[in-house]
Design a protein around this motif. Structure first.
Motif: not given
Length: 71
Positions: A33-39, A49-55
């Motif tokens: 989670l990044a940006g306001s998604t993380a904070d 929703l700023d996010f990265l998915v690891v698969a």
């Protein structure tokens, strides 16, 4: 309910839906989670929703891309 709290409630509901969708996929091994998604203190009407998915496989990301309607 204030406009700010309504924005925060909507944001939290969308984040919960994202997490549930990813959690249901055994190919997903992580979520960043990044940006306001993380904070969450930074959430406002402009938040997304700023996010990265690891698969485990690239194919899983392609399938999630379609399911989540990411542009």
């Amino acid at each position: 309910m204030t406009y700010a709290s309504a924005c925060r409630e909507t944001f939290e509901a969308e984040l919960a839906e994202l997490i549930a969708t990813l959690d249901a996929n055994p190919e997903v091994t992580g979520l960043v989670l990044a940006g306001s998604t993380a904070d969450r203190a930074r959430v406002d009407e402009w938040s997304d929703l700023d996010f990265l998915v690891v698969a485990a496989r690239d194919e899983a990301i392609a399938a999630l891309h379609h399911r989540l309607q990411v542009g």
